[in-house]
Design a protein around this motif. Sequence first.
Motif: not given
Length: 220
Positions: A53-57, A116, A136, A138
Amino acid sequence: MTRWATFDCFGTLVDWRHGIATGIELLFPGRGAELLEVYNRIEPQVQAEQPVRRYREVLAESLRRTAAEAGVELVPDDASVLGTGLPYWPVFPDVRPALTALREAGWRLALLTNCDRDLIGETQRRLAVPIDVTVTAEDVGSYKPGHAHFTRFASSFDATRENWVHIAQSHLHDMVPAQALDIRRVWINRHAEDHDPSIADAVLPGLGDLVATVERVHAS
Protein backbone atom coordinates in the motif's frame (compact mmCIF):
# COMPACT_ATOMS: atom_id res chain seq x y z
CA MET A 1 36.18 2.89 -0.30
CA THR A 2 32.82 4.66 -0.43
CA ARG A 3 31.46 5.31 3.04
CA TRP A 4 27.68 5.41 3.41
CA ALA A 5 25.61 7.15 6.07
CA THR A 6 21.98 6.11 5.67
CA PHE A 7 19.08 7.80 7.41
CA ASP A 8 15.47 7.27 8.17
CA CYS A 9 13.74 10.50 7.14
CA PHE A 10 10.51 11.07 9.07
CA GLY A 11 11.19 11.37 12.77
CA THR A 12 14.95 11.60 12.25
CA LEU A 13 15.33 14.48 9.79
CA VAL A 14 11.75 15.72 9.52
CA ASP A 15 9.47 16.31 12.50
CA TRP A 16 6.94 13.54 11.83
CA ARG A 17 5.13 14.01 15.15
CA HIS A 18 4.62 17.70 14.52
CA GLY A 19 3.41 16.98 10.98
CA ILE A 20 0.86 14.39 12.04
CA ALA A 21 -0.39 16.37 15.03
CA THR A 22 -0.72 19.58 13.01
CA GLY A 23 -2.65 17.83 10.25
CA ILE A 24 -5.02 16.34 12.81
CA GLU A 25 -5.35 19.70 14.53
CA LEU A 26 -6.60 21.25 11.29
CA LEU A 27 -9.55 18.86 11.34
CA PHE A 28 -10.10 18.47 15.07
CA PRO A 29 -8.89 21.62 16.88
CA GLY A 30 -7.51 20.95 20.33
CA ARG A 31 -7.17 17.19 19.73
CA GLY A 32 -3.91 17.01 17.79
CA ALA A 33 -1.60 15.85 20.58
CA GLU A 34 -4.13 13.39 21.94
CA LEU A 35 -4.99 11.79 18.59
CA LEU A 36 -1.32 11.68 17.58
CA GLU A 37 -0.75 8.97 20.18
CA VAL A 38 -3.64 6.92 18.79
CA TYR A 39 -2.38 7.44 15.24
CA ASN A 40 1.17 6.47 16.24
CA ARG A 41 -0.11 3.09 17.43
CA ILE A 42 -2.33 2.46 14.40
CA GLU A 43 0.01 3.36 11.52
CA PRO A 44 2.40 0.37 11.90
CA GLN A 45 -0.61 -1.96 11.92
CA VAL A 46 -1.86 -0.48 8.63
CA GLN A 47 1.60 -0.79 7.08
CA ALA A 48 1.91 -4.43 8.15
CA GLU A 49 -1.50 -5.41 6.79
CA GLN A 50 -0.75 -4.42 3.19
CA PRO A 51 2.98 -3.75 2.71
CA VAL A 52 2.47 -2.74 -0.92
CA ARG A 53 0.00 0.00 0.00
CA ARG A 54 1.33 3.44 -0.92
CA TYR A 55 2.26 5.65 2.01
CA ARG A 56 -0.22 8.33 0.97
CA GLU A 57 -2.98 5.76 1.45
CA VAL A 58 -1.39 4.50 4.69
CA LEU A 59 -1.68 8.04 6.04
CA ALA A 60 -5.32 8.28 4.99
CA GLU A 61 -6.36 4.87 6.28
CA SER A 62 -4.51 5.38 9.58
CA LEU A 63 -6.31 8.70 10.04
CA ARG A 64 -9.68 7.07 9.30
CA ARG A 65 -9.06 4.42 11.95
CA THR A 66 -7.77 7.01 14.41
CA ALA A 67 -10.95 9.07 14.00
CA ALA A 68 -13.13 5.98 14.35
CA GLU A 69 -11.39 4.87 17.54
CA ALA A 70 -11.59 8.36 19.02
CA GLY A 71 -15.26 8.70 18.10
CA VAL A 72 -14.82 11.82 15.97
CA GLU A 73 -16.41 12.31 12.56
CA LEU A 74 -13.98 12.42 9.64
CA VAL A 75 -15.38 13.86 6.43
CA PRO A 76 -14.27 11.34 3.75
CA ASP A 77 -12.36 13.85 1.62
CA ASP A 78 -10.49 15.10 4.70
CA ALA A 79 -8.61 11.80 5.05
CA SER A 80 -6.07 13.15 2.54
CA VAL A 81 -4.93 15.99 4.82
CA LEU A 82 -1.74 14.26 6.02
CA GLY A 83 -0.51 13.30 2.57
CA THR A 84 -1.27 16.80 1.31
CA GLY A 85 0.64 18.46 4.12
CA LEU A 86 3.62 16.09 4.30
CA PRO A 87 5.86 18.04 1.87
CA TYR A 88 5.70 20.99 4.30
CA TRP A 89 6.46 19.15 7.52
CA PRO A 90 9.36 20.93 9.25
CA VAL A 91 12.97 19.81 9.05
CA PHE A 92 14.66 19.69 12.46
CA PRO A 93 17.08 22.64 12.83
CA ASP A 94 20.10 20.38 13.43
CA VAL A 95 19.65 18.47 10.16
CA ARG A 96 21.17 20.68 7.47
CA PRO A 97 24.38 21.42 9.42
CA ALA A 98 24.83 17.73 10.28
CA LEU A 99 24.23 16.46 6.74
CA THR A 100 26.51 19.14 5.31
CA ALA A 101 29.26 18.24 7.76
CA LEU A 102 28.96 14.54 6.95
CA ARG A 103 29.33 15.25 3.23
CA GLU A 104 32.34 17.44 3.90
CA ALA A 105 33.87 14.58 5.92
CA GLY A 106 33.59 12.32 2.88
CA TRP A 107 30.41 10.41 3.63
CA ARG A 108 27.79 9.73 0.97
CA LEU A 109 24.20 10.10 2.12
CA ALA A 110 21.15 7.92 1.54
CA LEU A 111 17.56 7.82 2.78
CA LEU A 112 15.82 4.53 3.64
CA THR A 113 12.29 5.77 4.08
CA ASN A 114 8.78 4.44 4.68
CA CYS A 115 7.42 6.78 2.04
CA ASP A 116 6.43 7.12 -1.63
CA ARG A 117 8.81 8.39 -4.29
CA ASP A 118 6.76 11.51 -5.03
CA LEU A 119 6.42 12.46 -1.36
CA ILE A 120 10.09 11.99 -0.52
CA GLY A 121 10.99 13.99 -3.61
CA GLU A 122 8.98 16.91 -2.24
CA THR A 123 10.65 16.51 1.14
CA GLN A 124 14.19 16.40 -0.23
CA ARG A 125 13.91 19.92 -1.59
CA ARG A 126 13.42 21.10 1.99
CA LEU A 127 16.46 19.23 3.31
CA ALA A 128 18.52 21.51 1.04
CA VAL A 129 21.49 19.11 1.16
CA PRO A 130 22.21 16.68 -1.72
CA ILE A 131 21.14 13.09 -1.09
CA ASP A 132 22.92 10.48 -3.18
CA VAL A 133 20.43 7.61 -2.96
CA THR A 134 16.85 7.13 -1.83
CA VAL A 135 15.17 3.77 -1.14
CA THR A 136 11.43 4.04 -0.50
CA ALA A 137 8.71 1.68 0.64
CA GLU A 138 7.27 2.04 -2.84
CA ASP A 139 10.55 0.76 -4.32
CA VAL A 140 10.77 -2.37 -2.18
CA GLY A 141 7.09 -3.14 -1.65
CA SER A 142 7.29 -3.22 2.13
CA TYR A 143 7.69 -1.04 5.21
CA LYS A 144 10.33 -1.06 7.89
CA PRO A 145 10.85 -2.79 10.32
CA GLY A 146 10.94 -5.26 7.45
CA HIS A 147 14.44 -5.77 6.07
CA ALA A 148 13.84 -5.00 2.39
CA HIS A 149 15.05 -1.37 2.49
CA PHE A 150 18.35 -2.48 4.01
CA THR A 151 18.90 -5.51 1.80
CA ARG A 152 18.04 -3.56 -1.37
CA PHE A 153 20.49 -0.82 -0.42
CA ALA A 154 23.22 -3.30 0.49
CA SER A 155 22.93 -5.27 -2.74
CA SER A 156 22.68 -2.18 -4.94
CA PHE A 157 25.62 -0.23 -3.51
CA ASP A 158 27.97 -2.85 -2.06
CA ALA A 159 27.23 -1.58 1.42
CA THR A 160 28.52 -3.73 4.28
CA ARG A 161 29.33 -3.39 7.96
CA GLU A 162 32.75 -2.11 6.88
CA ASN A 163 31.51 1.00 5.05
CA TRP A 164 28.00 1.67 6.33
CA VAL A 165 26.42 3.38 9.36
CA HIS A 166 22.64 3.73 9.72
CA ILE A 167 21.24 6.70 11.66
CA ALA A 168 17.61 6.85 12.78
CA GLN A 169 15.17 7.91 15.47
CA SER A 170 12.80 4.94 15.43
CA HIS A 171 13.89 2.11 17.69
CA LEU A 172 11.27 -0.27 16.24
CA HIS A 173 11.53 0.61 12.56
CA ASP A 174 15.30 1.08 12.30
CA MET A 175 17.42 0.05 15.27
CA VAL A 176 15.83 -3.39 15.60
CA PRO A 177 16.25 -4.44 11.94
CA ALA A 178 19.71 -2.83 11.70
CA GLN A 179 20.85 -4.86 14.68
CA ALA A 180 19.39 -8.04 13.19
CA LEU A 181 21.31 -7.39 9.96
CA ASP A 182 24.54 -6.46 11.81
CA ILE A 183 24.62 -2.92 10.41
CA ARG A 184 26.44 -0.33 12.49
CA ARG A 185 23.83 2.05 13.87
CA VAL A 186 23.30 5.30 15.74
CA TRP A 187 20.02 5.83 17.57
CA ILE A 188 18.82 9.45 17.55
CA ASN A 189 16.65 9.37 20.66
CA ARG A 190 14.97 12.74 20.19
CA HIS A 191 12.17 12.04 22.68
CA ALA A 192 14.15 10.43 25.51
CA GLU A 193 12.34 7.13 25.00
CA ASP A 194 13.10 4.30 27.38
CA HIS A 195 13.73 1.56 24.80
CA ASP A 196 16.80 -0.62 25.24
CA PRO A 197 19.77 1.55 24.23
CA SER A 198 22.18 -1.38 24.15
CA ILE A 199 21.03 -2.50 20.70
CA ALA A 200 22.57 0.67 19.21
CA ASP A 201 26.29 1.30 18.77
CA ALA A 202 25.76 4.87 19.95
CA VAL A 203 22.88 7.00 21.19
CA LEU A 204 22.46 10.75 20.65
CA PRO A 205 19.64 13.14 21.62
CA GLY A 206 19.93 14.88 18.24
CA LEU A 207 22.31 15.37 15.33
CA GLY A 208 24.59 17.90 17.02
CA ASP A 209 27.59 15.57 17.46
CA LEU A 210 26.83 13.34 14.51
CA VAL A 211 30.05 13.39 12.50
CA ALA A 212 32.30 12.46 15.41
CA THR A 213 29.85 9.76 16.52
CA VAL A 214 29.52 8.23 13.06
CA GLU A 215 33.29 8.24 12.62
CA ARG A 216 33.74 6.54 16.01
CA VAL A 217 31.06 3.91 15.31
CA HIS A 218 32.51 3.24 11.86
CA ALA A 219 35.98 2.73 13.31
CA SER A 220 34.86 0.47 16.16
